[in-house]
Scaffold this active site. Structure first.
Site, mmCIF file in Angstrom:
data_model
loop_
_atom_site.group_PDB
_atom_site.id
_atom_site.type_symbol
_atom_site.label_atom_id
_atom_site.label_comp_id
_atom_site.label_asym_id
_atom_site.label_seq_id
_atom_site.Cartn_x
_atom_site.Cartn_y
_atom_site.Cartn_z
ATOM 1 N N LYS A 102 24.648 14.676 51.073
ATOM 2 C CA LYS A 102 25.197 14.760 52.434
ATOM 3 C C LYS A 102 26.039 16.024 52.596
ATOM 4 O O LYS A 102 25.962 16.714 53.611
ATOM 5 C CB LYS A 102 26.060 13.530 52.744
ATOM 6 N N GLU A 105 23.784 10.631 46.589
ATOM 7 C CA GLU A 105 23.687 10.656 48.047
ATOM 8 C C GLU A 105 24.894 11.352 48.669
ATOM 9 O O GLU A 105 24.758 12.112 49.634
ATOM 10 C CB GLU A 105 23.559 9.227 48.583
ATOM 11 N N LYS A 123 14.216 16.295 60.952
ATOM 12 C CA LYS A 123 14.409 14.854 60.835
ATOM 13 C C LYS A 123 13.237 14.190 60.133
ATOM 14 O O LYS A 123 13.410 13.284 59.342
ATOM 15 C CB LYS A 123 14.601 14.247 62.229
ATOM 16 N N ASN A 155 12.926 -4.440 76.094
ATOM 17 C CA ASN A 155 13.278 -3.916 74.776
ATOM 18 C C ASN A 155 13.383 -5.091 73.815
ATOM 19 O O ASN A 155 13.857 -6.160 74.198
ATOM 20 C CB ASN A 155 14.634 -3.201 74.796
ATOM 21 N N GLY A 156 13.010 -4.900 72.563
ATOM 22 C CA GLY A 156 13.148 -5.963 71.581
ATOM 23 C C GLY A 156 11.819 -6.541 71.156
ATOM 24 O O GLY A 156 10.747 -5.994 71.444
ATOM 25 N N HIS A 174 28.520 15.878 29.017
ATOM 26 C CA HIS A 174 27.328 16.529 28.491
ATOM 27 C C HIS A 174 26.960 17.766 29.298
ATOM 28 O O HIS A 174 25.777 18.124 29.386
ATOM 29 C CB HIS A 174 26.153 15.543 28.456
ATOM 30 N N GLU A 212 23.755 19.053 52.748
ATOM 31 C CA GLU A 212 22.928 19.110 53.948
ATOM 32 C C GLU A 212 23.668 19.669 55.152
ATOM 33 O O GLU A 212 23.117 20.472 55.913
ATOM 34 C CB GLU A 212 22.419 17.703 54.296
ATOM 35 N N CYS A 227 14.143 1.333 72.593
ATOM 36 C CA CYS A 227 13.563 1.666 73.897
ATOM 37 C C CYS A 227 14.662 1.872 74.928
ATOM 38 O O CYS A 227 15.813 1.537 74.711
ATOM 39 C CB CYS A 227 12.632 0.549 74.356
ATOM 40 N N TRP A 272 9.409 2.355 72.498
ATOM 41 C CA TRP A 272 9.194 2.645 71.085
ATOM 42 C C TRP A 272 8.315 1.517 70.566
ATOM 43 O O TRP A 272 8.732 0.374 70.495
ATOM 44 C CB TRP A 272 10.538 2.698 70.366
ATOM 45 N N ARG A 329 17.048 8.144 72.489
ATOM 46 C CA ARG A 329 16.879 6.876 71.795
ATOM 47 C C ARG A 329 15.580 6.827 70.994
ATOM 48 O O ARG A 329 15.408 5.961 70.122
ATOM 49 C CB ARG A 329 16.893 5.718 72.807
#
Length: 615
Positions: free
Chosen positions: A492, A488, A610, A101-102, A511, A495, A2, A75, A27
């Site tokens: 990356k 991964e 996203k 926040n939190g 192989h 992407e 937040c 958020w 944020r």
């Protein structure tokens, strides 16, 4: 997460706060609100949606006058995102208003106690509980706002950044923090409050950053008083000179959000295990696991469903669950799972992983699994997202908003959560000894510092990236726990740089992929000391004999791979099961630097979103 903005001084507060909220939109949030004191009345306006929606509503509903105000982008945590749950929140008397926040973890017990005292609540939030707790303390103890905040915060468990205003004391704002950042901008006879410096950088370059468990009383025409919340001791304010421009501040001083998020991983991992891991008492406490322990322990198998980077995290988890907890695991692409008529029973546990919590394929897999009677556990980053609502229960990663499209801290925090679950189940099943369990907790707690050590290799990795930025193909190899890391790493690079790359188990190289190797092919080999090291060294020798260019990810002090590789990047030693949290970091940085050198849009690579909300 937040965003907080506040102002007290001679200027009109409204334009400062509204523009500040816009600068904190990066944020991530789902609602916004503002409180302005015009000298007589306290005017509050809040709404679900964006800051622009708040502007439209506010200009119709309340006065924009006043030199004191606080604003918030929320958020959602406790309570769905709607107008009522949005911040700011009033106390029952209407005198106090708060933004927060939190998460206040013990809010339910506090709320029950306050209800017995006659307090009523309009929202589902923990924040409304906190503001009424402060009001109750203020009345019961007959103290001023600052002391009431201090006493109340000593009763709460959780994380917070708060700003509180009392219209009966209209020349001050009280702020405090624990686990969520707060900055104070110091101007001439004026003060600014914000989650970071971006909302006030154009007004002042002088900033004070509160530390954890500190509170500040900000008053007109007086010096700032900062105190320790626990013992009331005074803290001398340390004013820092900001050297960054606005664009840099928004990205935390980094050129791109992706790089910022890579460097946020030590904190993100810490935030993910914070409150769940207690090394001193040798316990892992996750209510969503404890409350459903029988479902986990009686499961015939665990099926992990995910897409992209989250699928790779699931592959790491497969090794962890089977190795530590001895529970059979299958990892499925969510996009394929629902279309192959899978066999699902009531004795299956489905773990669905998604950064955004909105991935359409994963949501579809969840609904299918629930229709078959399976128990569904969600792992995601966005509180109140669809997956959080659709699953039976779950765990948040607490990575904070991830703005770069290519996930980085999502991957490491997902692995952290899944490791905690596997360790807790292993302890419950008795498949891990007490000494090994304690060792795992110790090593996991040390991972953030070890990630910081890997990040110190950034310049060295940048040099390697410059050498290979113009190649057309990469190969990534790993074994065991680090095979998914190879996948991964390749993802990356694809992407964000648009260079073709493939990840393989190192033993599978002979192989097929070995046919591709020549002097123009760079091969990234994850060759840490623990986990089939000798076998991987043999694979490296095979590559070397075919003139492939070897970039080795090795344990600190390695000799054998260093003698063979063209380049090595060292990572600290840790347990094999935790090594992916370290070995993935150099691969993220390598991809990032190559993409930047090629002039690519690192934060928003072409054709990618996203949150993939369509199948």
């Amino acid at each position: 997460m937040c965003g907080i903005v506040g102002y007290i001084g001679p200027r009109d507060a409204y334009p400062i706060i509204i523009e500040g909220l816009k600068r904190l939109e990066y944020r991530g949030y789902d609602s916004a609100g503002i409180a302005l004191f015009d000298g007589t009345d306290l005017n509050v306006c809040k709404t679900k949606g964006k800051v622009v929606d708040l502007e439209t509503r506010l200009e119709k509903e309340i006065s924009q006058n006043g030199n004191i105000g606080i604003g918030h982008t929320r958020w959602a945590t406790h309570g769905v995102p709607n107008d009522v749950n949005s911040h700011p929140h009033y106390s029952n008397s209407g005198n106090l208003v708060i933004i927060h926040n939190g998460i206040i973890e013990n809010y339910e017990s506090l709320k029950k106690e306050l209800i017995t005292r006659g307090y009523t609540f309009q929202s589902d939030t923990d924040t409304e509980v906190l503001v009424n707790l402060i009001e109750d303390v203020k009345k019961q103890e007959n103290v001023k706002l600052g002391q009431a905040v201090q006493i109340a915060l000593n009763q709460v468990v959780g994380a917070y950044a708060i700003a509180v205003f009392d219209k009966t004391q209209p020349k001050e704002i009280v702020i405090a923090r624990l686990g969520s950042p707060l900055a104070i901008g110091v101007g001439k006879d004026e003060f600014f409050i914000a989650s970071d410096a971006s909302p006030f950088i154009e007004y002042t370059q002088n900033a004070i950053y509160l530390e954890d468990e500190e509170m500040a009383i900000i008053r007109l025409h007086k010096d700032i008083k900062i105190r320790k919340i626990k013992d009331d001791s005074l803290v001398a304010p340390y004013v820092q000179k900001l050297q960054m421009n606005l664009d840099q501040i928004e990205k935390g001083g980094f050129d791109h959000f992706m790089l910022k998020e890579i460097f946020e991983q030590p904190k993100a991992i810490t935030d993910t295990y914070r409150g769940r891991l207690n090394r001193e008492e040798a316990i892992i406490k996750m209510s969503s696991v404890e409350d459903n322990m029988k479902r986990f322990l009686n499961a015939d198998r665990i099926i992990i469903v995910a897409c992209g980077t989250s699928w790779h995290a699931g592959l790491v988890a497969e090794y962890i669950f089977e190795d530590l907890a001895r529970i059979p695991v299958e990892v499925e692409y969510a996009s394929e799972f629902r279309y192959r008529n899978p066999i699902i029973t009531e004795k299956d546990v489905i773990i669905a992983i998604s950064q955004s919590g909105e991935t359409a394929d994963t949501l579809a897999a969840i609904k299918l699994a629930k229709s078959k009677g399976a128990f569904v556990f969600g792992v995601c980053n966005v509180v109140g997202s669809s997956i959080a609502r659709e699953t039976d229960t779950g765990a948040y990663t607490h990575a904070g908003p991830e703005i770069g499209v290519a996930s980085t801290k999502a991957f490491t925090t997902q692995i952290t959560v899944l490791t905690l679950i596997a360790l807790r189940l292993a302890r419950a099943k008795g498949t891990i000894s007490s000494s090994d369990f304690r060792l795992h907790l110790l090593e996991l707690e040390m991972i953030p510092k070890k990630v910081e050590k890997v990040l110190e290799s950034d310049d060295h990795i940048k040099m390697i990236a410059n050498i290979y930025k113009d190649v057309h193909n990469f190969l990534y190899l790993g074994r065991g726990y680090n095979f998914p890391v190879a996948l991964e790493g390749a993802l990356k690079l694809k992407e964000i740089s648009y260079i073709h790359a493939e990840g393989y188990p190192a033993a599978e190289m002979k192989h097929g992929p070995i046919a591709l190797i020549d002097e123009n092919m760079p091969i990234v080999v994850i060759a840490t000391k623990k986990g089939h090291y000798e076998k991987v060294v043999s694979n490296i020798q095979e590559i070397k004999s075919r003139k492939g260019k070897i970039i080795g990810i090795v344990t600190e002090g390695d000799v054998d791979v260093r003698a063979l590789a063209d380049h090595v990047i060292e990572v600290p030693e840790t347990l094999e099961s935790l090594s992916p949290l370290l070995t993935t970091i150099p691969l993220q940085l390598l991809s990032y630097h190559i993409a930047v050198m090629l002039g690519k849009n690192v934060d928003q690579p072409r054709n990618l979103a996203k949150s993939v909300t369509v199948e």
